[in-house]
Scaffold this active site. Structure first.
Site, PDB file in Angstrom:
ATOM      1  N   GLU A   1      51.176  13.192  41.204  1.00 48.96           N
ATOM      2  CA  GLU A   1      50.034  12.435  40.662  1.00 48.96           C
ATOM      3  C   GLU A   1      50.436  10.959  40.520  1.00 48.96           C
ATOM      4  O   GLU A   1      51.582  10.651  40.157  1.00 48.96           O
ATOM      5  CB  GLU A   1      49.724  13.036  39.277  1.00 48.96           C
ATOM      6  CG  GLU A   1      48.627  12.368  38.488  1.00 48.96           C
ATOM      7  CD  GLU A   1      48.444  13.047  37.117  1.00 48.96           C
ATOM      8  OE1 GLU A   1      49.335  13.826  36.678  1.00 48.96           O
ATOM      9  OE2 GLU A   1      47.414  12.781  36.477  1.00 48.96           O
TER      10      GLU A   1
ATOM     11  N   LYS B   1      40.481  13.525  39.945  1.00 45.07           N
ATOM     12  CA  LYS B   1      40.861  14.476  38.888  1.00 45.07           C
ATOM     13  C   LYS B   1      39.687  14.777  37.955  1.00 45.07           C
ATOM     14  O   LYS B   1      39.085  13.861  37.383  1.00 45.07           O
ATOM     15  CB  LYS B   1      42.040  13.885  38.100  1.00 45.07           C
ATOM     16  CG  LYS B   1      42.649  14.819  37.071  1.00 45.07           C
ATOM     17  CD  LYS B   1      43.878  14.156  36.434  1.00 45.07           C
ATOM     18  CE  LYS B   1      44.620  15.079  35.482  1.00 45.07           C
ATOM     19  NZ  LYS B   1      45.835  14.437  34.919  1.00 45.07           N
TER      20      LYS B   1
ATOM     21  N   CYS C   1      47.390  18.078  38.227  1.00 43.18           N
ATOM     22  CA  CYS C   1      48.075  18.239  36.945  1.00 43.18           C
ATOM     23  C   CYS C   1      47.252  19.015  35.916  1.00 43.18           C
ATOM     24  O   CYS C   1      47.042  20.206  36.087  1.00 43.18           O
ATOM     25  CB  CYS C   1      48.509  16.863  36.436  1.00 43.18           C
ATOM     26  SG  CYS C   1      49.903  16.972  35.288  1.00 43.18           S
TER      27      CYS C   1
HETATM   28  C1  ACM Z   1      48.772  15.367  33.154  1.00 40.84           C
HETATM   29  O1  ACM Z   1      47.656  15.767  33.474  1.00 40.84           O
HETATM   30  N1  ACM Z   1      49.320  14.316  33.750  1.00 40.84           N
HETATM   31  C2  ACM Z   1      49.557  16.066  32.133  1.00 40.84           C
END
Ligand code: ACM
Length: 262
Positions: free
Chosen positions: A39, A109, A144
């Site tokens: 990420e 995301k 993530c």
């Molecule tokens: C995250 O979503 N970077 C923990």
């Protein structure tokens, strides 16, 4: 069969040039068909205002992302790589999906974690699957903290994903209990490319716990990395082996679902 790789490294906070240099060199050197980076791999992670994230965000046509896309295509490899995306006034925690003979796509995301809520907009692409034709592989992406929501991986699997790539900057340890279950309960391969290192902003530190891992579709670990270190994992997998969701002569984990009861 295809070769699936994750790349664990420690991005330099705010140094897009240095991070992109490392990413494109790694793409060139990694003998794999699909390579997953962490990420926000081009920028580092810990931004806490929109001014900060806006300062390093770039559109999908931006110079650093363009280098990554061009390198993936030139080497005939598919790449999933996290970056901070600007789209007009909007800022997203995104991943580019690029490679030969596919239209470059971006996943934004869906579930923002902690202070990401201060500096990014909630993703609006939803979960989607890309067919990688010559690999006979259907690839989905979640980022993530999306792992916390079983709906993320389930949606990808219901849309036909054989492999889920999960660019990550994980800061807790509980994910290691849940992530193999995401693979098992959906019968998909799952590649978690986590970063390592510590970043500071003001008087707050965040430490990322590495331990990148590639799970088989039964939750077994196929390859894993240490908590610290620049480490590339490569495994050979057969994406088509995820498609039969039966596990005995009667049960099928997808056909047995009863959504009208949920
Ligand atoms: C995250 O979503 N970077 C923990």
């Amino acid at each position: 069969m295809m070769r699936l790789a994750t790349v664990q490294f420690c991005p330099v906070h705010g140094d897009l040039d240095a991070n992109t240099d490392l990413i494109v060199e790694t793409i060139a050197q990694t003998e794999a068909d699909v390579i997953v980076f962490p990420e926000l791999a081009t920028s580092g992670y810990f931004f806490v205002t929109r001014e900060e994230s806006g300062g390093i965000a770039e559109p999908l046509t931006g110079p650093h992302i363009t280098r990554i896309i061009n390198t993936a295509k030139a080497h005939g490899r598919f790449v999933v790589c996290g970056f901070a995306e600007r789209d007009g006034e909007h800022l997203y925690n995104s991943a580019v999906i690029a490679g030969p003979n596919i239209e470059t796509q971006v996943y934004r995301k869906t579930h923002l974690f902690y202070k990401e809520t201060l500096c990014f907009d909630e993703g609006n692409t939803g979960f989607f699957v890309i067919n990688l034709p010559h690999l006979d592989c259907n690839l989905g992406v979640m980022i993530c903290y999306d792992w916390r929501f079983p709906e993320s991986a389930r949606t990808l699997a219901l849309k036909g994903a054989d492999v889920i790539a999960c660019p990550s900057n994980l800061v807790t340890h509980i994910w290691r209990m849940a992530m193999p279950v995401r693979a098992l309960e959906n019968k998909v391969y799952l590649a978690v490319a986590n970063r390592y290192g510590t970043e500071s902003n003001g008087d707050e530190d965040v430490t990322f716990n590495g331990q990148s891992v590639i799970y088989s579709y039964n939750g077994d670990i196929l390859a894993s990395a240490d908590a610290v270190g620049t480490i590339t994992l490569i495994t050979e997998i057969d994406p088509s082996s995820t498609r039969n969701k039966t596990f005995n002569s009667i049960n099928d984990i997808f056909a047995d679902r009863r959504p009208h009861q949920y």
